[in-house]
Structure formats: structure tokens, C-alpha cells
Scaffold this motif. Structure first.
Motif, PDB file in Angstrom:
ATOM      1  N   SER A 162       1.041  -1.144  -0.087  1.00  0.00           N
ATOM      2  CA  SER A 162      -0.110  -0.266  -0.122  1.00  0.00           C
ATOM      3  C   SER A 162       1.084   1.139   0.191  1.00  0.00           C
ATOM      4  CB  SER A 162      -0.720  -0.124   1.234  1.00  0.00           C
ATOM      5  OG  SER A 162      -1.779  -0.559   1.120  1.00  0.00           O
ATOM      6  N   SER A 163       0.275   2.514  -0.633  1.00  0.00           N
ATOM      7  CA  SER A 163       0.981   3.863  -0.842  1.00  0.00           C
ATOM      8  C   SER A 163       0.397   3.902   1.180  1.00  0.00           C
ATOM      9  CB  SER A 163      -0.214   4.879  -1.379  1.00  0.00           C
ATOM     10  OG  SER A 163      -0.827   4.985  -1.357  1.00  0.00           O
ATOM     11  N   TRP A 164       1.703   5.200   1.157  1.00  0.00           N
ATOM     12  CA  TRP A 164       1.615   5.483   2.619  1.00  0.00           C
ATOM     13  C   TRP A 164       0.607   6.740   2.634  1.00  0.00           C
ATOM     14  CZ3 TRP A 164       5.573   3.884   5.509  1.00  0.00           C
ATOM     15  CH2 TRP A 164       6.319   3.767   4.542  1.00  0.00           C
ATOM     16  N   THR A 165      -0.976   5.964   2.348  1.00  0.00           N
ATOM     17  CA  THR A 165      -2.150   7.693   2.561  1.00  0.00           C
ATOM     18  C   THR A 165      -2.771   7.372   3.785  1.00  0.00           C
ATOM     19  OG1 THR A 165      -3.708   5.853   1.585  1.00  0.00           O
ATOM     20  CG2 THR A 165      -2.617   7.052   0.392  1.00  0.00           C
ATOM     21  N   ASP A 166      -2.919   6.567   4.505  1.00  0.00           N
ATOM     22  CA  ASP A 166      -3.259   6.675   5.714  1.00  0.00           C
ATOM     23  C   ASP A 166      -2.453   6.205   7.428  1.00  0.00           C
ATOM     24  OD1 ASP A 166      -3.374   3.878   6.415  1.00  0.00           O
ATOM     25  OD2 ASP A 166      -5.424   4.335   4.669  1.00  0.00           O
ATOM     26  N   PRO A 167      -2.999   6.434   8.575  1.00  0.00           N
ATOM     27  CA  PRO A 167      -2.394   5.671   9.607  1.00  0.00           C
ATOM     28  C   PRO A 167      -2.229   4.144   9.324  1.00  0.00           C
ATOM     29  CG  PRO A 167      -3.597   7.728  10.357  1.00  0.00           C
ATOM     30  CD  PRO A 167      -3.699   7.435   8.753  1.00  0.00           C
ATOM     31  N   ALA A 168      -2.876   3.580   8.596  1.00  0.00           N
ATOM     32  CA  ALA A 168      -3.141   1.735   9.362  1.00  0.00           C
ATOM     33  C   ALA A 168      -1.632   2.041   8.386  1.00  0.00           C
ATOM     34  CB  ALA A 168      -4.391   1.693   9.117  1.00  0.00           C
ATOM     35  N   MET A 169      -1.749   2.280   7.150  1.00  0.00           N
ATOM     36  CA  MET A 169      -0.698   1.767   5.617  1.00  0.00           C
ATOM     37  C   MET A 169       0.214   2.271   6.068  1.00  0.00           C
ATOM     38  SD  MET A 169      -3.189   2.423   2.428  1.00  0.00           S
ATOM     39  CE  MET A 169      -4.287   1.900   1.937  1.00  0.00           C
ATOM     40  N   LEU A 170       0.477   3.275   7.523  1.00  0.00           N
ATOM     41  CA  LEU A 170       1.640   3.939   7.721  1.00  0.00           C
ATOM     42  C   LEU A 170       2.670   2.825   8.368  1.00  0.00           C
ATOM     43  CD1 LEU A 170       4.158   5.730   7.649  1.00  0.00           C
ATOM     44  CD2 LEU A 170       2.840   6.735   9.648  1.00  0.00           C
ATOM     45  N   THR A 171       1.615   2.237   9.070  1.00  0.00           N
ATOM     46  CA  THR A 171       2.515   1.106   9.862  1.00  0.00           C
ATOM     47  C   THR A 171       2.328   0.179  10.003  1.00  0.00           C
ATOM     48  OG1 THR A 171       0.250   0.502  10.842  1.00  0.00           O
ATOM     49  CG2 THR A 171       1.123   3.115  12.386  1.00  0.00           C
ATOM     50  N   ARG A 311       6.579  18.028   6.633  1.00  0.00           N
ATOM     51  CA  ARG A 311       6.704  16.834   7.034  1.00  0.00           C
ATOM     52  C   ARG A 311       6.296  16.552   8.926  1.00  0.00           C
ATOM     53  NH1 ARG A 311      11.342  16.444  11.867  1.00  0.00           N
ATOM     54  NH2 ARG A 311      11.103  14.590  11.266  1.00  0.00           N
ATOM     55  N   ASP A 312       5.715  17.851   9.013  1.00  0.00           N
ATOM     56  CA  ASP A 312       3.982  18.011  10.341  1.00  0.00           C
ATOM     57  C   ASP A 312       3.067  17.267   9.924  1.00  0.00           C
ATOM     58  OD1 ASP A 312       6.209  18.710  11.837  1.00  0.00           O
ATOM     59  OD2 ASP A 312       5.715  21.124  10.793  1.00  0.00           O
ATOM     60  N   VAL A 313       2.562  16.857   8.550  1.00  0.00           N
ATOM     61  CA  VAL A 313       1.640  15.829   8.693  1.00  0.00           C
ATOM     62  C   VAL A 313       1.513  15.155   7.218  1.00  0.00           C
ATOM     63  CG1 VAL A 313       0.362  18.766   9.118  1.00  0.00           C
ATOM     64  CG2 VAL A 313       0.887  18.231   6.676  1.00  0.00           C
ATOM     65  N   GLN A 314       2.743  15.150   6.862  1.00  0.00           N
ATOM     66  CA  GLN A 314       3.040  13.705   5.526  1.00  0.00           C
ATOM     67  C   GLN A 314       3.240  12.545   6.338  1.00  0.00           C
ATOM     68  OE1 GLN A 314       1.375  13.775   2.851  1.00  0.00           O
ATOM     69  NE2 GLN A 314       2.033  16.002   2.068  1.00  0.00           N
ATOM     70  N   ALA A 315       3.221  11.625   6.044  1.00  0.00           N
ATOM     71  CA  ALA A 315       3.451  10.229   6.245  1.00  0.00           C
ATOM     72  C   ALA A 315       4.455  10.151   6.938  1.00  0.00           C
ATOM     73  CB  ALA A 315       3.117   8.897   5.221  1.00  0.00           C
ATOM     74  N   LEU A 316       5.191  10.637   5.853  1.00  0.00           N
ATOM     75  CA  LEU A 316       7.264  10.713   6.097  1.00  0.00           C
ATOM     76  C   LEU A 316       7.696  11.468   7.443  1.00  0.00           C
ATOM     77  CD1 LEU A 316       8.461  13.718   5.390  1.00  0.00           C
ATOM     78  CD2 LEU A 316       7.760  13.086   2.645  1.00  0.00           C
ATOM     79  N   GLY A 317       6.875  12.362   7.807  1.00  0.00           N
ATOM     80  CA  GLY A 317       7.356  12.510   9.034  1.00  0.00           C
ATOM     81  C   GLY A 317       7.252  12.083  10.098  1.00  0.00           C
ATOM     82  N   LEU A 318       6.811  10.592  10.079  1.00  0.00           N
ATOM     83  CA  LEU A 318       6.495   9.071  11.064  1.00  0.00           C
ATOM     84  C   LEU A 318       6.447  10.100  12.247  1.00  0.00           C
ATOM     85  CD1 LEU A 318      10.446   7.595   9.803  1.00  0.00           C
ATOM     86  CD2 LEU A 318       8.014   7.240   9.274  1.00  0.00           C
ATOM     87  N   ALA A 319       7.265  10.048  13.532  1.00  0.00           N
ATOM     88  CA  ALA A 319       6.582  10.335  15.409  1.00  0.00           C
ATOM     89  C   ALA A 319       6.432  12.059  14.997  1.00  0.00           C
ATOM     90  CB  ALA A 319       7.931  10.031  15.756  1.00  0.00           C
ATOM     91  N   ALA A 320       6.429  12.631  14.268  1.00  0.00           N
ATOM     92  CA  ALA A 320       6.711  14.385  13.970  1.00  0.00           C
ATOM     93  C   ALA A 320       5.216  14.703  13.266  1.00  0.00           C
ATOM     94  CB  ALA A 320       7.533  14.998  12.603  1.00  0.00           C
ATOM     95  N   THR A 321       4.625  13.189  13.425  1.00  0.00           N
ATOM     96  CA  THR A 321       3.450  13.670  12.922  1.00  0.00           C
ATOM     97  C   THR A 321       1.925  13.875  13.820  1.00  0.00           C
ATOM     98  OG1 THR A 321       2.773  11.667  12.073  1.00  0.00           O
ATOM     99  CG2 THR A 321       3.874  12.595  10.499  1.00  0.00           C
ATOM    100  N   GLY A 322       2.561  13.612  15.139  1.00  0.00           N
ATOM    101  CA  GLY A 322       2.174  13.603  16.156  1.00  0.00           C
ATOM    102  C   GLY A 322       1.880  14.892  16.614  1.00  0.00           C
ATOM    103  N   PRO A 323       3.086  15.775  17.061  1.00  0.00           N
ATOM    104  CA  PRO A 323       3.075  16.963  16.995  1.00  0.00           C
ATOM    105  C   PRO A 323       1.925  18.199  16.340  1.00  0.00           C
ATOM    106  CG  PRO A 323       5.282  16.618  17.793  1.00  0.00           C
ATOM    107  CD  PRO A 323       4.402  15.481  16.843  1.00  0.00           C
ATOM    108  N   GLY A 324       2.349  17.496  15.147  1.00  0.00           N
ATOM    109  CA  GLY A 324       1.559  18.327  13.781  1.00  0.00           C
ATOM    110  C   GLY A 324       0.188  18.328  13.918  1.00  0.00           C
ATOM    111  N   LEU A 325      -0.501  17.064  13.992  1.00  0.00           N
ATOM    112  CA  LEU A 325      -1.782  16.482  14.638  1.00  0.00           C
ATOM    113  C   LEU A 325      -1.795  18.111  16.302  1.00  0.00           C
ATOM    114  CD1 LEU A 325      -4.127  15.254  14.054  1.00  0.00           C
ATOM    115  CD2 LEU A 325      -3.490  13.237  15.333  1.00  0.00           C
ATOM    116  N   ALA A 326      -1.420  17.692  16.644  1.00  0.00           N
ATOM    117  CA  ALA A 326      -1.781  18.570  17.800  1.00  0.00           C
ATOM    118  C   ALA A 326      -1.688  19.956  17.663  1.00  0.00           C
ATOM    119  CB  ALA A 326      -1.110  18.598  19.116  1.00  0.00           C
ATOM    120  N   GLU A 327      -1.047  20.923  16.875  1.00  0.00           N
ATOM    121  CA  GLU A 327      -1.263  22.123  16.084  1.00  0.00           C
ATOM    122  C   GLU A 327      -2.175  21.382  15.508  1.00  0.00           C
ATOM    123  OE1 GLU A 327       1.194  25.772  13.555  1.00  0.00           O
ATOM    124  OE2 GLU A 327       2.500  22.892  13.594  1.00  0.00           O
ATOM    125  N   LEU A 328      -2.770  20.791  13.902  1.00  0.00           N
ATOM    126  CA  LEU A 328      -3.720  20.904  13.639  1.00  0.00           C
ATOM    127  C   LEU A 328      -4.798  20.818  14.943  1.00  0.00           C
ATOM    128  CD1 LEU A 328      -4.295  20.394  10.705  1.00  0.00           C
ATOM    129  CD2 LEU A 328      -4.592  18.460  10.443  1.00  0.00           C
TER     130      LEU A 328
END
Length: 336
Positions: A162-171, A311-328
């Protein structure tokens, strides 16, 4: 709908400890404990890859621990670096050298070869780097153009389902990369960190489950001009977790693509997210946002704009998406 985790945990080898009992001088000592298994001892191994995007489930045999890895998409390159394998990378997309996207820029600068755009990649470029493992995803269609050729050339190729389009595919993809490279514990820890970050920073109710959720337009400058983010793009999954909904659905957009001033006026979003994918900031958005008609849209007129790095809101940000989501999530709350 609260965020639900789906972690593929790696197996961690247990170490045994042998206690030596006291003995008389004439007694023979107890035999030493057997050494713990090394990563090399876990190879060859067979990785079971689930079916994805119309394909079938398949098995991949990895003969030995990979030492020279070609990563053909941004996310795979970032995952491999995060798992401590940056010094084994021989080919990566050049975009991961941009701090707006990459989280391992210094390490990636040491990679011997880069390429500009995945869809322009050819098999000769990959083969010339001498990889013993190629990692790729379906994101740019490269699996249709070069994946089979690489396998025919005898290269061990992990084609992610799968491509990296959602958290389930990412993990799922992280777990598969970990298993293929023998780094399961690190992959499991990374998955846990990502899932915890998203769960801890999501709104109490997802946007899709809120009848009066704020309506948000997400723009990206990744194509050298403003594009509306649409379809199953990863930032829109974060937007939903943050408690908002995307107006691209209302516009009938099924994939990320160009957007006009007229479409923005038609959508009249409550807020606009500007994703900087290349470090140029607002420059590529300036003309569109300065359009007199767009300036009257509530989001623009009230300055309901949120600027974020890719990197704050894309899958490639990995753990950085947590703080990115917090800001969002905090920003979406101001649109209520």
C-alpha cells in the motif's frame, strides 16, 4: 470516531542467563551460556507481504541481512533512516534532503546517489547503485514500470502493498520494512510512538462524526503551484482526526490536483491549511490568496490560515505527525 491503533509488533529475542553454582576445586565449571542470536543468524528469512491495490499476497525471501538499500520513495527512505539504517542507503529521492520534508537531512546527504522524481526513475539508475535490497511503494506507480524488471534482474525487492495514505498503511509498511531488514524491535517501537502521538493529540470527536465540523481547504505547493489536497491523502486523515472535514470532497475532487480561485470561492472554507513541501513558504500561494475574490472568503478574510511544514502532516514525518496533529487540532478548535 476515536483513533484506533493497529500495530504490527516485532518479535524480540529473549536472552537466557545461566547462574554458576559454587563448586570444589576438582569440579569442572558449568558450560557457558549459548550466545544470543545475532541479526545475521535470522537470515535467510521469508517475509509474507499482504495483498494490496488489486495485487495478490506474496512471499519475499531475503537471503542475508541487507547492507546496500535503495529506497524509491520518500517515506521508505525516512523509515529506513529512522530504523538506524541510513548508513546502508545507496539511493534515495533527493526531496528527503529538504528540511521541510526530511527528518534525517545530515545522514541523507551522505547517501551516494539521489534521484529527483520517482516517476522518472529507471531501472538502470537503481541497478547501478548495486543494492542488495530495493524498497518501494505503489505511490508513483513505479511498481508497474520497474518493480518486475528489478526482480527479473535478480534484485531482492520489497514492493510494499500500500502507499502511505493513512495511519494504518503507515504502520503496516513500517512493520514490513522492519521484518525485511531484521530491525523488528526498532520498527515496533516506531509504530508505537506514532500511534501514541496520534491518539494523544486527536480531537475528542473526528470530523467525519461531527455534523457541524469546520470545513477546511488543504493546499500543497508540491507541484510548483497550489494544489488542493484531495482523495485519500495522508494530511486529510489527520484533518479528520483533528475534528474537521475537507471541502475538496464537496468540490468533487477525488485526487490532489490544481484548484482555481473560483473553486475556492465556491467552497467558502472556514479555514485553509497551507502545506510547505519544499521550503518556499507562502511564495507559491501568494498570487492565489491575493485574488480579490479569494480574499473575501471567510478563511482568508478572517486570516484563518494555518501554515505547516510537509513533514508535520505527511506520512514521511513519522513520529513528527503527532506534534503536527496537535497543532492542527488546536487550530481547528479556533474555527468552531
Amino acid at each position: 470516531m476515536s483513533f484506533k491503533t493497529a500495530v504490527a509488533a516485532g518479535a524480540v529475542a529473549a536472552l537466557s542467563l545461566v547462574a554458576l553454582a559454587g563448586c570444589s576445586p576438582a569440579a569442572s565449571p558449568e558450560p557457558a551460556a549459548a550466545p544470543a542470536k545475532t541479526a545475521e543468524a535470522d537470515f535467510p528469512r521469508t517475509v509474507e507481504i499482504p495483498a494490496g491495490r488489486g495485487g495478490e499476497a506474496r512471499s519475499l525471501t531475503v537471503a542475508a541481512e541487507p547492507q546496500a538499500i535503495a529506497a524509491l520513495d520518500y517515506e521508505s527512505a525516512e523509515v529506513l533512516a529512522e530504523l538506524g539504517l541510513a548508513d546502508r542507503l545507496v539511493l534515495v529521492p533527493e526531496a528527503v534532503l529538504n528540511p521541510a520534508l526530511g527528518g534525517h537531512v545530515d545522514e541523507m546527504e551522505q547517501v551516494p546517489a539521489t534521484f529527483p522524481v520517482a516517476m522518472n526513475l529507471d531501472t538502470e539508475t537503481v541497478i547501478s547503485t548495486g543494492p542488495d535490497l530495493v524498497v518501494m511503494s505503489p505511490r508513483h506507480g513505479a511498481e508497474d514500470t520497474i518493480g518486475a524488471v528489478l526482480e527479473q534482474a535478480g534484485l531482492t525487492t520489497l514492493q510494499l502493498p500500500s502507499s502511505w495514505t493513512d495511519p494504518a498503511m503507515l504502520t503496516q509498511n513500517i512493520a514490513l520494512i522492519g521484518e525485511t531488514t531484521g530491525t523488528e524491535p526498532a520498527a515496533a517501537a516506531l509504530v508505537s510512538e506514532i500511534e501514541s502521538g496520534l491518539a494523544d493529540n486527536a480531537a475528542s470527536t473526528a470530523g467525519a462524526d461531527t455534523s457541524d465540523a469546520p470545513r477546511v481547504l488543504v493546499l500543497t505547493n508540491q507541484a510548483g503551484r497550489p494544489f488542493a489536497t484531495a482523495g485519500s491523502a495522508f494530511p486529510l486523515h489527520l484533518l479528520n482526526l483533528a475534528g474537521a472535514v475537507s471541502v475538496s470532497d464537496e468540490l468533487g475532487m477525488t485526487a490532489t490536483g490544481p484548484i482555481s480561485a473560483e473553486q475556492i470561492v465556491q467552497a467558502a472554507p472556514d479555514g485553509i491549511v497551507l502545506i510547505d513541501m519544499n521550503g518556499t513558504g507562502d511564495r507559491m500561494y501568494a498570487e492565489l490568496l491575493a485574488n480579490p475574490a479569494v480574499a473575501t472568503v471567510p478563511a482568508a478574510a478572517d486570516d484563518k490560515l494555518l501554515r505547516v511544514s510537509g513533514r508535520d502532516v505527511q506520512a514521511l514525518g513519522l513520529a513528527a505527525t503527532g506534534p503536527g496533529l496537535a497543532e492542527l487540532t488546536q487550530w481547528v478548535a479556533t474555527l468552531q
